[in-house]
Write a protein that holds these residues in place. Structure first.
Motif, short mmCIF file in Angstrom:
data_model
loop_
_atom_site.label_atom_id
_atom_site.label_comp_id
_atom_site.label_asym_id
_atom_site.label_seq_id
_atom_site.Cartn_x
_atom_site.Cartn_y
_atom_site.Cartn_z
N ARG A 38 1.11 -1.55 -0.29
CA ARG A 38 0.31 0.19 -0.44
C ARG A 38 0.52 1.08 0.06
O ARG A 38 1.74 1.43 1.08
CB ARG A 38 -0.93 0.16 1.41
N GLN A 39 0.91 1.69 -0.95
CA GLN A 39 2.03 2.65 -0.90
C GLN A 39 1.77 4.09 -1.77
O GLN A 39 1.03 3.87 -2.61
CB GLN A 39 3.27 2.05 -2.64
N PRO A 40 2.11 5.02 -0.70
CA PRO A 40 2.18 6.41 -1.29
C PRO A 40 2.24 6.51 -3.05
O PRO A 40 3.08 6.34 -3.04
CB PRO A 40 1.77 7.31 -0.11
N CYS A 41 1.23 7.30 -4.25
CA CYS A 41 2.20 7.36 -5.17
C CYS A 41 1.91 8.79 -5.65
O CYS A 41 0.59 9.11 -5.22
CB CYS A 41 2.19 5.77 -6.01
N ASN A 74 13.64 15.28 -16.75
CA ASN A 74 13.49 16.86 -15.98
C ASN A 74 12.26 16.77 -14.70
O ASN A 74 12.68 17.17 -13.85
CB ASN A 74 11.78 17.71 -16.68
N VAL A 75 11.56 15.51 -14.04
CA VAL A 75 10.92 14.45 -13.60
C VAL A 75 12.00 14.82 -12.23
O VAL A 75 11.94 14.51 -11.00
CB VAL A 75 10.15 13.38 -13.74
N ARG A 76 12.95 13.98 -12.89
CA ARG A 76 14.38 13.66 -12.23
C ARG A 76 15.05 14.41 -11.20
O ARG A 76 14.96 14.69 -9.98
CB ARG A 76 14.97 12.30 -12.64
N GLY A 95 13.03 15.51 -0.19
CA GLY A 95 12.44 15.35 1.07
C GLY A 95 12.68 13.76 1.20
O GLY A 95 12.09 13.52 2.60
N GLY A 96 13.11 12.66 0.23
CA GLY A 96 13.05 11.41 0.97
C GLY A 96 12.92 10.65 -0.87
O GLY A 96 13.12 11.51 -1.68
N PRO A 97 13.29 9.27 -1.07
CA PRO A 97 14.00 9.09 -1.91
C PRO A 97 11.80 8.64 -2.59
O PRO A 97 11.14 7.97 -2.03
CB PRO A 97 13.71 7.51 -1.66
N VAL A 98 12.50 9.09 -4.17
CA VAL A 98 11.12 9.17 -4.22
C VAL A 98 11.55 8.14 -5.95
O VAL A 98 12.57 8.30 -6.81
CB VAL A 98 10.56 10.13 -5.43
N ARG A 99 10.92 7.26 -6.46
CA ARG A 99 10.91 6.35 -7.60
C ARG A 99 10.36 6.13 -8.87
O ARG A 99 8.93 7.23 -8.44
CB ARG A 99 11.00 4.60 -6.75
N LEU A 117 5.11 8.66 -9.53
CA LEU A 117 6.08 8.37 -8.44
C LEU A 117 6.13 7.55 -7.69
O LEU A 117 4.72 7.40 -6.87
CB LEU A 117 6.38 10.19 -8.11
N THR A 118 6.92 6.61 -7.08
CA THR A 118 6.35 5.35 -5.60
C THR A 118 7.27 6.20 -4.55
O THR A 118 8.08 6.50 -4.69
CB THR A 118 6.48 4.69 -5.77
N LEU A 119 6.73 6.62 -3.62
CA LEU A 119 7.26 6.80 -2.18
C LEU A 119 6.85 5.89 -1.39
O LEU A 119 6.18 4.80 -1.89
CB LEU A 119 6.68 8.21 -1.76
#
Ligand SMILES: Nc1ncnc2c1ncn2[C@@H]1O[C@H](COP(=O)(O)OP(=O)(O)OP(=O)(O)O)[C@@H](O)[C@H]1O
Length: 420
Positions: free
Chosen positions: A2-5, A30-32, A39-43, A53-55
């Motif tokens: 259950r991942q915020p995205c 550009n998104v990268r 403020g945190g890892p974003v894949r 984008l998954t958090l």
């Protein structure tokens, strides 16, 4: 799972044909860059027609603040809204590929979207990018809709729903969202090439640079100061404007060029009422050479036809004649009110309004010639000596400032529901 995205959608129109991959690659790049230091890892995951984008999962936060209470997700949304090329931003959840998980996520997102009342109506918009799923799109929509209707008692409205829940089945997962936020649209910065914007401290040139970025141009900046005849205030202002605009690019370059001595030389050579146009031509020549040396293929100015005496059709033509690269004027036909409204939206207006010592107000003649010709100006320039040498000298005095995006100026992340 259950991942915020955060889902980023981009205009399908621009994606047709052979340019599709170039466009997508540039957008991902550009998104990268935009997510650096968020403020945190974003894949970043690429799916068909959507970037996801998954958090990191935050079960602790969900318990306290609901599925959209993650401050990292809010920060990601705030930045995503400023990425040119993204037309819709949808925060939500990435869950396992089962109808039950989709329904549970939809319920939580619906509650978070409208926590304190019954909305006028809701709709579920199902979509399957992968057919490897036990339900058809219609069955999935009905399953999720029934859960929301039964649990929350919300009325269904498929034509004008207040809350729209999207359920997108993919190869490995399902993405569920209950919010659609309008993005900037346009073409990803960099996919149309590189240009150099002449940035004054005024309202117009930052807006012009942004319009050019929205058509896919990567933009660097040059600002001419009146140094050594003026103080540094205009340079500070140009830097602040460049920082604000660099958010849309993930970074840019700003060259500061002292023009004061050359302005004085023009005045001494008897420029009189031609002074302003002569200065503009000098800016054009210098900017053209600077652009050529650094791989830019066009110049951008904030000129708007007839706005001030140096912007009559004749004067614009005289100035343009001195440029050796294509000169783009995105605001040529804009009214001042339109420009001011756009500057306010971009956040450049609050910088442009600050007082500064602008090089153009130096040595201002009592009257400005409105019908100049290149021939008149060439005669005056001849008195200064070799133009190429003047330009070389000006470029020798140029200072390069790398500009990092000014994200700290981004408004505080607001509750996502309030963003529109
Ligand atoms: N000092 C400067 N450095 C770099 N570019 C400049 C400078 N002054 C003017 N320009 C360029 O010339 C254009 C026309 O300038 P001008 O001052 O005549 O018009 P403006 O409508 O007031 O523009 P702005 O609001 O951008 O200052 C500007 O939009 C900008 O692109």
């Amino acid at each position: 799972m259950r991942q915020p995205c955060v889902l980023l959608k981009y205009g399908e129109l621009a994606l047709k044909g052979r340019n599709k991959h170039r466009f997508e690659d540039r957008l991902v790049h550009n998104v990268r860059r935009a997510m650096e230091g968020v403020g945190g890892p974003v894949r970043i995951r690429r799916r068909r027609g959507v970037l996801v984008l998954t958090l990191p999962e935050r079960p602790d936060l969900e318990a306290q603040a609901g599925p959209l209470g993650d401050p990292l997700q809010a920060a990601v949304v705030a930045r995503a809204r400023e990425i040119i090329g993204v037309s819709v931003v949808q925060p939500g959840l990435r869950v396992d590929k089962t109808p039950e998980d989709a329904a549970a996520a939809a319920l939580d997102l619906a509650r978070a979207a409208v926590p304190d009342r019954v909305p006028a109506g809701f709709a579920v918009r199902p979509r399957r990018r992968s057919k490897d799923f036990p339900l058809t799109s219609e069955q999935l929509g009905a399953h999720v809709g029934a859960a929301v209707y039964t649990e929350l008692g919300w009325p269904v409205d498929l034509t004008r729903p207040e809350v729209e829940i999207t359920v997108e089945v993919d190869q490995r997962e399902i993405f569920v969202t209950a919010e659609r936020i309008k993005g900037l649209g346009g073409l990803p910065v960099g996919c149309s090439g590189r240009a150099l914007a002449l940035l004054s401290g005024g309202y117009d040139s930052p807006v012009a640079a942004h319009r050019a970025m929205r058509r896919g141009l990567s933009v660097d900046f040059v600002h001419f100061t009146g140094a050594p005849l003026t103080g540094p205030s205009s340079a500070y202002k140009a830097y602040a404007l460049a920082r604000r605009l660099a958010r849309f690019e993930g970074g840019a370059r700003l060259w500061l060029i002292p023009l004061g001595k050359a302005q004085k030389a023009l005045a001494t050579a008897g420029a009189g009422s031609l002074q302003v146009v002569a200065q503009r031509r000098l800016m054009m020549r210098t900017a053209s050479e600077l652009a050529r040396r650094h791989g830019a293929e066009a110049l951008i100015t904030g000129d708007s036809l007839g706005q001030v005496s140096s912007q009559t059709l004749a004067n614009l033509a005289t100035v343009e004649e001195a440029a050796t690269l294509p000169l783009l004027r995105p605001l040529l036909a804009w009214d001042k009110e339109e420009i001011m409204a756009e500057a306010a939206r971009l956040g450049t207006a609050e910088i442009s309004k600050l007082a500064d010592e602008d090089c153009c107000s130096l040595l201002m003649p009592p009257s400005v010639a409105t019908r100049t010709t290149p021939g008149q100006l060439a005669k005056l320039e001849h008195r200064l000596g070799e133009m190429a040498e003047t330009v070389d000298n000006l470029l020798a005095g140029a200072r390069l400032l790398p500009v990092e995006p000014g994200w700290e100026d981004t408004p505080e992340p607001r509750p996502l529901r309030a963003a529109s």
